[in-house]
Design an enzyme around this catalytic site. Structure first.
Site, mmCIF file in Angstrom:
data_model
loop_
_atom_site.group_PDB
_atom_site.id
_atom_site.type_symbol
_atom_site.label_atom_id
_atom_site.label_comp_id
_atom_site.label_asym_id
_atom_site.label_seq_id
_atom_site.Cartn_x
_atom_site.Cartn_y
_atom_site.Cartn_z
ATOM 1 N N ASN A 8 0.978 -1.115 -0.196
ATOM 2 C CA ASN A 8 0.482 -0.327 -0.034
ATOM 3 C C ASN A 8 1.121 1.334 0.230
ATOM 4 O OD1 ASN A 8 -1.820 1.957 0.468
ATOM 5 N ND2 ASN A 8 -2.288 2.029 2.844
ATOM 6 N N LYS A 10 0.226 4.135 -0.090
ATOM 7 C CA LYS A 10 -0.722 5.655 0.277
ATOM 8 C C LYS A 10 -0.054 6.317 -0.763
ATOM 9 C CE LYS A 10 -0.699 3.128 4.855
ATOM 10 N NZ LYS A 10 -0.086 3.198 6.029
ATOM 11 N N HIS A 100 -9.759 0.834 4.414
ATOM 12 C CA HIS A 100 -8.231 1.041 5.748
ATOM 13 C C HIS A 100 -8.370 2.379 6.665
ATOM 14 C CE1 HIS A 100 -3.999 2.613 6.514
ATOM 15 N NE2 HIS A 100 -4.084 1.294 6.250
ATOM 16 N N GLU A 102 -6.851 4.495 7.519
ATOM 17 C CA GLU A 102 -6.600 5.871 7.548
ATOM 18 C C GLU A 102 -7.666 6.404 6.764
ATOM 19 O OE1 GLU A 102 -2.845 5.211 5.627
ATOM 20 O OE2 GLU A 102 -1.498 5.120 7.501
ATOM 21 N N GLU A 170 -5.424 -4.299 10.419
ATOM 22 C CA GLU A 170 -4.675 -4.140 11.072
ATOM 23 C C GLU A 170 -4.810 -3.306 12.436
ATOM 24 O OE1 GLU A 170 -2.769 -2.776 7.008
ATOM 25 O OE2 GLU A 170 -4.277 -1.888 6.892
ATOM 26 N N GLY A 176 2.488 1.936 11.093
ATOM 27 C CA GLY A 176 3.222 2.913 10.394
ATOM 28 C C GLY A 176 3.978 3.665 11.972
ATOM 29 N N SER A 214 3.470 -2.067 10.545
ATOM 30 C CA SER A 214 4.829 -2.463 11.086
ATOM 31 C C SER A 214 5.541 -3.297 10.487
ATOM 32 C CB SER A 214 4.963 -1.651 11.775
ATOM 33 O OG SER A 214 4.581 -0.287 12.242
HETATM 34 P P1 PGA Z 1 2.523 0.431 7.755
HETATM 35 O O1 PGA Z 1 1.182 0.844 6.649
HETATM 36 O O2 PGA Z 1 3.891 -0.955 6.987
HETATM 37 O O3 PGA Z 1 3.774 1.083 6.821
HETATM 38 O O4 PGA Z 1 2.586 -0.098 9.086
HETATM 39 C C1 PGA Z 1 0.873 -0.702 6.629
HETATM 40 C C2 PGA Z 1 -0.757 -0.569 5.982
HETATM 41 O O5 PGA Z 1 -1.208 0.892 6.145
HETATM 42 O O6 PGA Z 1 -1.270 -0.908 5.657
#
Ligand code: PGA
Length: 258
Positions: A8, A10, A100, A102, A170, A176, A214
């Site tokens: 992803n 982003k 997601h 976010e 997640e 992140g 992460s």
């Molecule tokens: P990350 O993001 O690997 O940077 O923690 C995962 C995600 O948001 O899909």
């Protein structure tokens, strides 16, 4: 089942950067043929970079699928700034990430809205990667199963099958942040998700359940060893070909050792 290694990207990078990243990923996969025996690959660039990435994938015949990071809940028309599932399909997308955390936080998307988006994507034959996960406060309050159970119940549209849907667990506090859920936490939640899917769907055993938050080459093995972890949704580490492929190599090593 092969592990799905999904990136992803982003809201990162430039057009030139996206082209160079997919080239590096394609080269890395070509150099280690064993990877595609045990892993399927997916990249989800920003909308505006999908075209250039897809062109590169097709040009070099890379064994990599492409997907969007979201799609509209409506079919078409007066929805400024939105991108429809049909438009993603037209660009060659096989997948779309929906719900997601976010977007749940920044765009206030709730599960019922995600359900509508997923139904639109399925109508276009696009595979949905539906994200679920609890916040830190929810986990501290011991509500993680309740929250994820509700997200699953509400986000999945009628007609979900193992062919058209992937679930990504997640935990919001692990995205992140460099914090990881422990293998025991992941095991318990993935088993719970499988059980919930089984209550509803005939082919639930074949639905891929990804872990995200992460994931890095250093922790990928301990996550892939966990039962019901069928791949990873990778944010930060998917922006570096070496790390993205390092995660796939961890999956390959585990498959070889099994
Ligand atoms: P990350 O993001 O690997 O940077 O923690 C995962 C995600 O948001 O899909």
């Amino acid at each position: 089942m092969k592990k799905l290694i999904a990136g992803n990207w982003k809201m990162n990078g430039s057009e030139a950067g996206a082209a160079s990243l997919i080239n590096d990923i394609g080269d890395g996969i070509a150099q280690n043929k064993g990877l595609t025996d045990k892993c399927d690959f997916l990249v989800c660039p920003p909308f505006v970079h999908i075209h250039v990435v897809k062109r590169q994938i097709d040009h070099d015949h890379m064994p990599v699928d492409i997907g969007g990071q979201d799609c509209a809940a409506t079919e078409n028309g007066a929805h400024t700034g939105e991108t429809s599932a049909a438009m993603l399909k037209d660009l060659g997308c096989r997948y779309v990430i929906l719900g997601h955390s976010e977007r749940r936080a920044d765009q206030q998307e709730n599960s019922l809205y995600i359900n509508e988006k997923a139904a639109r994507a399925h109508m276009q034959g696009i595979i949905t990667v539906i994200c679920v996960g609890e916040s830190e406060e929810e986990r501290e309050a011991g509500k993680e199963f309740e929250i994820v159970g509700q997200q699953l119940a509400e986000s999945l549209p009628d007609g979900v099958t193992a062919e058209n849907t992937v679930i990504a667990y997640e935990p919001v506090w692990a995205i992140g942040t460099g914090k990881n859920a422990t293998p025991d936490d992941v095991k318990a939640m993935h088993a719970f998700i499988r059980e919930k899917l089984q209550e509803k769907l005939a082919d639930a055993a074949n639905i891929r359940i990804l872990y995200g938050g992460s994931v890095k080459p250093e922790n990928a093995s301990s996550l892939f060893e966990v039962e019901n972890v069928d791949g990873a949704l990778i944010g930060g580490a998917s922006l570096k070909a070496e790390q993205f492929l390092g995660i796939a190599e961890a999956a390959l090593d585990i498959a070889k050792a099994a």
